[in-house]
Design an enzyme around this catalytic site. Structure first.
Site, PDB file in Angstrom:
ATOM      1  N   GLU B 129      11.637  -6.037  51.725  1.00 52.21           N
ATOM      2  CA  GLU B 129      12.091  -4.858  50.998  1.00 52.21           C
ATOM      3  C   GLU B 129      11.043  -3.753  51.062  1.00 52.21           C
ATOM      4  OE1 GLU B 129      12.793  -5.483  46.825  1.00 52.21           O
ATOM      5  OE2 GLU B 129      13.680  -3.505  46.552  1.00 52.21           O
ATOM      6  N   ARG B 213       5.688   4.533  39.676  1.00 51.73           N
ATOM      7  CA  ARG B 213       7.086   4.157  39.830  1.00 51.73           C
ATOM      8  C   ARG B 213       7.675   3.495  38.600  1.00 51.73           C
ATOM      9  NH1 ARG B 213       7.341  -1.089  42.212  1.00 51.73           N
ATOM     10  NH2 ARG B 213       5.438  -2.165  41.622  1.00 51.73           N
ATOM     11  N   ASN B 229      21.706 -17.739  56.300  1.00 55.50           N
ATOM     12  CA  ASN B 229      22.607 -18.478  57.176  1.00 55.50           C
ATOM     13  C   ASN B 229      24.032 -18.419  56.625  1.00 55.50           C
ATOM     14  OD1 ASN B 229      23.195 -20.842  55.532  1.00 55.50           O
ATOM     15  ND2 ASN B 229      21.128 -21.566  56.009  1.00 55.50           N
ATOM     16  N   ARG B 240      29.796 -13.491  44.553  1.00 57.69           N
ATOM     17  CA  ARG B 240      29.650 -12.040  44.411  1.00 57.69           C
ATOM     18  C   ARG B 240      30.886 -11.240  44.811  1.00 57.69           C
ATOM     19  NH1 ARG B 240      25.659 -11.959  40.687  1.00 57.69           N
ATOM     20  NH2 ARG B 240      23.797 -13.005  41.417  1.00 57.69           N
TER      21      ARG B 240
END
Ligand code: FAD
Ligand code: FAD
Ligand code: FAD
Ligand code: FAD
Ligand code: BRU
Ligand code: BRU
Ligand code: BRU
Ligand code: BRU
Lengths: 326, 326, 326, 326
Positions: B129, B213, B229, B240
């Site tokens: 990320e 931040r 995978n 989800r």
């Protein structure tokens, strides 16, 4: 060309050889990252031990994919400043391992059961293995080469000492071969099958495969597909391409290293420098070393080093060994 | 063609667009399994929510790789008997999940932080990320469309009820936009940077990015590479792309489903039938159902069903609902 | 006694305090391995940062469980020869990590969201976190102490430099506090709730919690249960109780180290010597070091060391620094 | 009391028995959650198969720990509304699996190698196994009871059919016993050891243990410590306490179920209802079922059901079987 073993051994049936050749002949277009050196070796088996092999059957990513993944976390900043090699070495050095996870390798392996028992302890991989519940195991065993038959090490409980004299090695092999052969024959007997899979005696039941196989020794060969990401593969290699690992699994690890070198040469190099050839100096060892370097040796035992650690430190730094010996 | 959103929004800088176009233009030869439908969409972003996207950046395997992996465990036996579709459905039905692990997908995603907090709870994936310690976050936030701004559901603690009237929705959006904007301005202020990354006031220190931040709200956008995978991806999608998941992550899951459908259509179909549309009948529910079907209804509460379960069973089988109601 | 912070801050409601006291008062008999030093601290919160804490809520095993597990693999052999301390150090040194996995710790943690985003990247743990879909987040934020507000480091992209002058630090804090406060007020506004959870305006809908929370900055506090085995915990601590980690997560890691020291003192000591204070010498660095020690220095750059590596080696071994500088 | 097998078999040396008794006698005080029913069985071996066992050697948490962990995510909301049993059933039904991960079990197991090969494919556990590199394996094999020796199933490639007639079963056992015995003798021969571990022939080298063991069949017994969290244990049990699993591993799974029932009775009950006895109806099956219930049967094949699925559906719902048969 596929017959990379060149040993005259018949590792594959001609049918299988054709399948491999066909797979190797099948080129297609892709937009994905391609590593030409991997394409060269794809599908081709590398012989390992006497009757085993590994072959790369798929891969994803490689050095440049790792770099690309790493850069997402750095935003614009890095793009220009550091080259690929530098970045990969930096990542390895600082154990920024997640970018290495972005590359994935898929192997097809044939190995003896006692080796797979060690292999499958690495949980961060995906496995599909030949099932002896479902299918009949073939009559393929691993027998060490005579020169690999060694005595039990006396100072290392998990290791080997010198090889046996040829004559004695031959006797060992005879025992192993005899037992394997007899057990396998009984296996077929229980299955009520001949070597071609035909029923032997129609009047007798065939014992369930899952039961009959319990008679087979752990040097029988099995095969499996194995998929693992590059970071966990390096972790596997560090443990298994290592002198503490059993020779037989090390042989596979060494063969895999060859593949990694083709697939991700920069990572391979970084692995060599920062993991394989690297040495971990404990806090106390560091202190002792520095003291010795400074000419003011301390008693390593008092500093907390065990005898074995002192010996290892002395082997690592013969320059200061005399200072440690006291 | 890459501008798949067609919304006129500028999701990518022209520099990034060129990079994507270049990647898409770069064809090479491979011996690996290729899925043409995936090649079509490779690298092209699919817009999700207002300012987010997902794009497939690499893949490994697909339906035929799964089948190939599964067959290693069955030995010679299966090769002829069952076709690919049948085998994949069989594997899914019996939760033989390891062959699905052999296929791997790599996505590049842009999403709000509160969505990634749910996303990253799925531990069986590899992530890289963008770091707000290392780089400055861009001024990109997620704001719901007015029609997605809904009231708190009263019967479902984790859910939404009806959308707000447009006027009220606009007020909500005003608050969200204002706060995001002010916080971001203060962020730049703390960084002592302007929107172009130039230092504002040379006489003032720039606060460490990792500190500055902390002022940013969780609807700010972040981005990441994500590799997983296929089995674990299906598990992710089941959770989800589901009505219990928050709408915002569901939007991403739905977009990923489109990709899976292209990548592994047989698996996608099996997933739909055996995971997505499938219904798990508990032991007690099964008993109640059978009794009702047999015309000898039992009291579902006595059989151990909770009120909610009874209601759900009745919704699932309106045919027997009257029998359950008693 | 439970009020271990002694700061007068009200980290827990009196209700929560009673619950903790009750838990601490509840002794029972067990046949399991017990670590008295852990029993001492069980349930008691250790304050971390200004408004956070960690507290151990359960544990399993400890040094002697590790030893017991390790011995199963060695059979009878080891029982007498090596003492617990020696065996644990041996395991750590040789990265025989599986015995350390047999010990498990469960913590209850309160931390700011931007810290948990780093924390939860460690996938080898089990987590249950407070949900902002389900419940309303409390008005608790993390604000750094003035002396922790530092400038961006210029040579370390992910790090901090010197603390700001008090006056400027106060200005930063004012901004952070203001924005947090305003955003939180708007959050309640959207929820249509007052600080006691009562509906403010009966004529207005309450926005869904999962939507309203998107306005909250990442320094808001969340809480979670975290369970991890000792090996993976040590891995976490190596990365997070480290100078490269952000100060805020390091504060938590340091507090966890205190707990580990009580729980498994031999492992803690081995960790300190072989992981925390240990130094990894790369293959090339080792060569350069030995050459320097032998009085025949080689050019470190030519040996493959980057500038940063040369500098670090010189810092590690000031004794030979002059030999490296050339 | 510890001799829970009561079979007169000597599963443990008297030394081991004393150790177990001592462990069982050692009570201590703890503040942790205690499950009295688990304390009852702690350390005591449950015999499995003829020469195997499992015994619980440690545990952490249980039903109430799960509930406590789940509640952290719900904040204040739930505390009163739902009781423990309801909450656990709710979690299981909705596959909120993370709270179940908070409970952990540690077992000590003795099992044949071919069983452990299946067992260790479950990667979400920690293992320490007896090493045949390090120690000499004992002369303990698994031989099925005569009534468990069955023929190969013809319709289920991975299964067994009827038991053999006693006479034939005895013949099978003779073969298994003979081969095991001969292989083991040769093993000792290679090790140059007698059954008491004394060197046989001082003039001959002892082959390395790691080599000598390759002669041993996969029904030799090994032992290991196994630690797993409750969620993954339930997943294991679903797969292994199932009719598709091989009888021998099922025997272990069944024994573990007994322990789970003592340890976490509410979870055990929920597992039974929602996992073990539950039935997954695929989307198409659901449609067919509803149509049949409504009296408007559809052709199940046309609806997408395979022959096997139709048969299974008919077995599950005999009430509508006639409607499906067409
Ligand atoms: C009846 C039956 C027949 C079988 N037949 C065969 C066969 O013929 N050949 C064969 O090879 N195996 C076979 N197996 C073994 C099977 O493929 C699984 O390996 C085994 O059942 C373990 O299941 P699991 O992977 O769900 O469990 P675990 O390994 O415990 O995994 C549970 C979950 O954790 C996650 N996970 C764990 N490790 C990883 C990882 N490294 N990466 C990503 N996710 C991970 C995944 O979500 C996974 O679903 C069979 C098993 C059964 C029960
Ligand atoms: C100083 C620092 C800087 C960082 N910078 C960044 C950054 O810029 N961007 C960013 O995205 N992250 C960053 N991270 C996070 C980092 O990439 C890791 O995600 C994090 O440190 C967790 O480490 P881990 O993966 O070793 O731990 P774990 O997730 O606990 O994994 C431990 C080991 O378990 C195995 N494992 C666990 N899960 C899996 C799985 N699903 N599949 C296969 N193997 C698995 C692997 O062998 C792994 O090494 C940073 C971390 C640190 C400490
Ligand atoms: C509707 C919904 C509501 C939710 N509510 C909450 C909430 O209120 N609070 C909250 O904290 N979370 C909540 N979650 C997140 C949830 O608890 C899971 O963390 C998330 O869904 C990921 O699921 P997973 O663990 O199955 O996936 P993965 O992490 O991908 O794991 C898949 C499987 O792999 C294995 N596995 C992976 N990692 C490990 C490991 N380290 N050790 C052992 N086994 C492992 C397990 O078998 C696991 O089942 C919610 C999720 C959903 C979908
Ligand atoms: C020389 C040598 C001697 C050995 N001797 C023995 C022995 O006597 N007895 C014995 O039993 N084994 C022995 N082993 C096997 C060893 O204990 C490990 O099982 C094996 O090396 C795999 O290593 P790993 O766990 O690091 O790898 P992986 O399983 O690939 O794990 C890598 C990392 O992923 C994470 N991870 C993976 N799975 C999980 C999980 N389920 N939960 C939490 N974290 C996880 C952990 O961080 C782990 O460090 C030996 C190995 C070697 C190399
Ligand atoms: O070097 C080793 N590698 C390994 O993986 N094991 C694991 C594999 C198996 O689960 C168990 C016993 O294996 P050996 O019999 O090969 O030691 O420990 C053990 C040793 Br020593
Ligand atoms: O649907 C959900 N999905 C999810 O992953 N969580 C996790 C994510 C985060 O770690 C924590 C709290 O997330 P929310 O605030 O989004 O609920 O629980 C929670 C819910 Br509810
Ligand atoms: O030290 C770090 N630790 C960490 O876990 N990350 C992860 C956490 C998150 O998933 C992403 C971005 O985090 P930061 O914004 O805190 O860097 O990378 C990054 C850095 Br740098
Ligand atoms: O029911 C099964 N369970 C299992 O775990 N395997 C795994 C274990 C091993 O890795 C491989 C082959 O095992 P069998 O020979 O026992 O099938 O597949 C296979 C089957 Br079928």
């Amino acid at each position: 060309m596929i017959d990379t073993d060149g040993t005259g051994r018949h590792m594959f049936s001609s049918e299988q050889k054709s399948a491999i050749e066909a797979a190797r002949a099948g080129w297609a277009q892709t937009r994905r990252l391609v590593v030409p050196a991997m394409e060269d070796v794809l599908y081709a088996p590398i012989p390992v031990l006497e009757t085993g092999f590994i072959r790369a059957v798929d891969y994803m990513g490689g050095d440049s994919g790792i770099v690309q993944g790493a850069r997402v976390s750095y935003g614009k900043g890095t793009r220009s400043t550091s080259d690929d090699r530098g970045l990969i070495r930096y990542l390895m050095r600082h154990r920024h391992t997640s970018p290495f996870e972005l590359a994935v390798l898929k192997l097809h392996v044939r190995a003896p059961i006692f080796v797979t028992r060690q292999w499958f302890r690495h949980r961060t991989a995906s496995i599909n293995e030949y099932s002896a519940r479902y299918s009949v195991l073939e009559k393929e065993f691993y027998f060490p080469r005579p020169e690999d038959i060694a005595a039990q090490s006396t100072n290392n409980k998990q290791g080997r000492a010198d090889a046996l004299p040829p004559e004695q090695a031959r006797q060992v092999l005879d025992i192993l071969r005899d037992d394997a052969s007899r057990c396998y024959d009984h296996y077929l007997d229980l299955l009520n099958e001949d070597e071609n899979g035909e029923r032997r005696d129609p009047g007798r039941p065939a014992i369930a495969r899952e039961l009959a196989r319990m008679n087979l020794p752990v040097n029988i060969m099995t095969q499996f597909y194995w998929q693992i990401n590059l970071w966990n593969l390096l972790h596997f290699l560090r443990l298994r391409a290592d002198s503490h690992a059993q020779y037989e699994i090390r042989a596979y690890a060494d063969a895999i290293l060859q593949i990694v070198q083709k697939w991700a040469p920069l990572t391979y190099e970084a692995f060599t420098d920062y993991m394989r050839d690297a040495v971990l100096l404990s806090g106390p060892a560091l202190k002792v070393l520095r003291a010795a370097m400074g000419g003011q040796p301390v008693d390593p035992a008092q500093a907390g080093l065990s005898k074995r650690e002192i010996r290892e430190l002395a082997e690592l730094f013969p320059e200061i060994a005399p200072n440690l010996a006291r």
